[in-house]
Design a protein around this motif. Structure first.
Motif, PDB file in Angstrom:
ATOM      1  N   GLU A  94       0.826  -1.210   0.000  1.00 48.28           N
ATOM      2  CA  GLU A  94       0.000   0.000   0.000  1.00 48.28           C
ATOM      3  C   GLU A  94       0.857   1.255   0.000  1.00 48.28           C
ATOM      4  OE1 GLU A  94      -3.872  -1.845   2.383  1.00 48.28           O
ATOM      5  OE2 GLU A  94      -2.207  -0.929   3.498  1.00 48.28           O
ATOM      6  N   GLY A  97       2.269   1.706  -3.558  1.00 42.08           N
ATOM      7  CA  GLY A  97       1.283   2.049  -4.575  1.00 42.08           C
ATOM      8  C   GLY A  97       0.452   3.265  -4.266  1.00 42.08           C
ATOM      9  N   SER A 101      -2.559   5.236  -6.443  1.00 46.23           N
ATOM     10  CA  SER A 101      -3.971   5.231  -6.038  1.00 46.23           C
ATOM     11  C   SER A 101      -4.530   6.643  -6.009  1.00 46.23           C
ATOM     12  CB  SER A 101      -4.142   4.544  -4.677  1.00 46.23           C
ATOM     13  OG  SER A 101      -3.499   5.286  -3.655  1.00 46.23           O
ATOM     14  N   ARG A 104      -5.772   7.577  -9.187  1.00 43.11           N
ATOM     15  CA  ARG A 104      -6.922   6.730  -9.553  1.00 43.11           C
ATOM     16  C   ARG A 104      -6.569   5.725 -10.651  1.00 43.11           C
ATOM     17  NH1 ARG A 104     -11.039   8.470  -6.713  1.00 43.11           N
ATOM     18  NH2 ARG A 104     -11.197  10.654  -6.043  1.00 43.11           N
ATOM     19  N   ARG A 105      -5.372   5.174 -10.556  1.00 44.98           N
ATOM     20  CA  ARG A 105      -5.014   4.086 -11.459  1.00 44.98           C
ATOM     21  C   ARG A 105      -5.804   2.840 -11.065  1.00 44.98           C
ATOM     22  NH1 ARG A 105       0.270   4.861 -13.662  1.00 44.98           N
ATOM     23  NH2 ARG A 105       0.719   7.102 -13.619  1.00 44.98           N
ATOM     24  N   SER A 106      -5.957   1.919 -11.975  1.00 43.00           N
ATOM     25  CA  SER A 106      -6.701   0.699 -11.679  1.00 43.00           C
ATOM     26  C   SER A 106      -5.940  -0.174 -10.692  1.00 43.00           C
ATOM     27  CB  SER A 106      -6.949  -0.089 -12.970  1.00 43.00           C
ATOM     28  OG  SER A 106      -5.737  -0.638 -13.457  1.00 43.00           O
ATOM     29  N   LYS A 107      -6.675  -0.984  -9.935  1.00 44.55           N
ATOM     30  CA  LYS A 107      -6.034  -1.880  -8.968  1.00 44.55           C
ATOM     31  C   LYS A 107      -5.077  -2.841  -9.666  1.00 44.55           C
ATOM     32  CE  LYS A 107      -9.633  -1.790  -5.411  1.00 44.55           C
ATOM     33  NZ  LYS A 107     -10.587  -2.602  -4.618  1.00 44.55           N
ATOM     34  N   LYS A 108      -5.437  -3.267 -10.854  1.00 42.72           N
ATOM     35  CA  LYS A 108      -4.587  -4.191 -11.603  1.00 42.72           C
ATOM     36  C   LYS A 108      -3.260  -3.522 -11.965  1.00 42.72           C
ATOM     37  CE  LYS A 108      -4.355  -6.945 -15.835  1.00 42.72           C
ATOM     38  NZ  LYS A 108      -5.031  -7.299 -17.107  1.00 42.72           N
ATOM     39  N   GLU A 109      -3.324  -2.274 -12.463  1.00 46.27           N
ATOM     40  CA  GLU A 109      -2.104  -1.573 -12.845  1.00 46.27           C
ATOM     41  C   GLU A 109      -1.222  -1.316 -11.641  1.00 46.27           C
ATOM     42  OE1 GLU A 109      -0.586   2.586 -15.003  1.00 46.27           O
ATOM     43  OE2 GLU A 109      -2.731   2.241 -14.644  1.00 46.27           O
ATOM     44  N   ILE A 110      -1.850  -0.909 -10.533  1.00 49.60           N
ATOM     45  CA  ILE A 110      -1.084  -0.649  -9.307  1.00 49.60           C
ATOM     46  C   ILE A 110      -0.380  -1.913  -8.847  1.00 49.60           C
ATOM     47  CG2 ILE A 110      -1.250  -0.043  -6.862  1.00 49.60           C
ATOM     48  CD1 ILE A 110      -3.573   1.841  -7.630  1.00 49.60           C
ATOM     49  N   ALA A 111      -1.101  -3.022  -8.834  1.00 52.29           N
ATOM     50  CA  ALA A 111      -0.513  -4.292  -8.388  1.00 52.29           C
ATOM     51  C   ALA A 111       0.653  -4.700  -9.282  1.00 52.29           C
ATOM     52  CB  ALA A 111      -1.582  -5.381  -8.366  1.00 52.29           C
ATOM     53  N   GLU A 112       0.497  -4.524 -10.589  1.00 50.09           N
ATOM     54  CA  GLU A 112       1.563  -4.895 -11.512  1.00 50.09           C
ATOM     55  C   GLU A 112       2.831  -4.070 -11.263  1.00 50.09           C
ATOM     56  OE1 GLU A 112      -0.165  -4.358 -15.339  1.00 50.09           O
ATOM     57  OE2 GLU A 112      -1.170  -6.324 -15.351  1.00 50.09           O
TER      58      GLU A 112
END
Length: 334
Positions: A94, A97, A101, A104-112
């Motif tokens: 967290e 990332g 966040s 407002r990037r997507s959760k998928k992009e942040i995780a990658e």
């Protein structure tokens, strides 16, 4: 990624000018270290590049864009500070990332992006931990990871290792160097530690009193210092300086000899001295030798030696490595 061009940059607080006529080109992908004593202006210069300090005069080009009036965000620069400044209630993932966040990037992009940075920094096993469960070195890597996920043009690092103990400093120094090689991104690193500068930099910028003293590769600064100041600042243990008759004999105001550039000889044409302290490091032996007309000199001998306090020894400077300086502290040509 981007290179930088600093043209006649200056910084003043009221009538007090702290940086003077700074001219410097930094190539795209280069690792440059600003080094110098406390108060020399290195952190102020870094903050001017970041947009955290107003530029009083001159121009800052990032890539092909004049950046004097751009906000820090518009410069697309990531900065890592001495303090980790991590959110204690957030996990490592967290924290890394968080800036994404906010965008407002997507959760998928942040995780990658977080996983990619975590792999580069060997943090994957710690992503679910809180900062309080990490060592100082791991927390500093999280702070670096938080910068990496933003994919900035330039990384700025302001004394990021100064809060770590000696072992962690060495380990993290290697990791940052490896990270730069993998990412091939422009990095500017500020430190007062010349060992960090020598072991990490493509080029070193030595600052003193708000001026650039010299810019060059580590070995250029070590072998051909442009001033007595640079000669004394670069190298560990530091260079010995001798004045008076021994310097006059070779046509210099000051004679400079690095500790490793002495040989032990006989009495003929050598400097006689008395050992006052011995440091046995295993791989090296450091002697402190009191020499009449020269003071106490530091001598570094490779390997293990049997000299003891009180011994009389004879030192001979290796002629090809002697540095001679004039009254203004500038080198005298051989």
């Amino acid at each position: 990624m981007a290179g930088l061009e600093l043209k006649n940059l200056s910084k003043a607080y009221g009538n007090v000018e702290v940086l003077h006529d700074i001219n410097l080109s930094i190539a795209d992908g280069e690792f440059v270290v600003f080094v110098g004593p406390s108060g020399c202006g290195k952190s102020t210069l870094l903050r001017m590049i970041a947009g955290l300090e107003k530029i009083s005069g001159g121009e800052l080009m990032i890539g092909d864009k004049l950046s004097n009036a751009l906000s820090p965000k518009q410069r697309n620069i990531a900065m890592v500070f001495q303090s980790y400044a991590l959110y204690p209630q957030m996990t490592v993932a967290e924290n890394m990332g968080f800036s994404l966040s906010l965008e407002r990037r997507s959760k998928k992009e942040i995780a990658e992006k977080v996983h990619e940075a975590a792999d580069a920094l060997k943090l994957r096993p710690y992503l679910d931990r809180k900062p309080g469960q990490l060592s100082g070195g791991q927390r500093q890597r999280v702070a670096i990871g938080r910068a990496i996920v933003r994919n900035p043009q330039v990384f700025l690092l302001d004394e990021p290792l100064s809060n770590l103990d000696a072992a962690l400093r060495s380990e993290t120094r290697v990791e940052i160097s490896e990270l730069h090689q993998r990412m091939d991104t422009t990095m500017i690193y500020v430190t007062h530690d010349q060992v960090e500068a020598m072991t990490m930099a493509d080029r070193i910028v030595v600052l003193n009193g708000g001026y650039i003293e010299q810019v060059g590769s580590p070995m250029e600064l070590y072998n051909k210092p442009a001033s007595e100041f640079v000669a004394g600042f670069i190298g560990s243990p530091k260079m010995n300086f001798v004045k008076g008759r021994l310097a006059d004999a070779v046509g210099a105001t000051t004679l400079g000899v690095r500790p490793e550039h002495f040989s032990l000889g006989q009495s003929d044409d050598a400097w006689e001295g008395t050992v006052t302290l011995v440091e046995r490091l295993g791989h090296d032996t450091i002697l402190y030798v009191k020499v009449p007309e020269a003071g106490v000199l530091t001598v570094s001998l490779n390997g293990q030696h049997d000299q003891n306090v009180g011994d009389t020894i004879y030192l001979r400077p290796k002629q090809e490595f002697i540095h001679k300086f004039n009254s203004e502290g500038r080198p005298i040509a051989a």
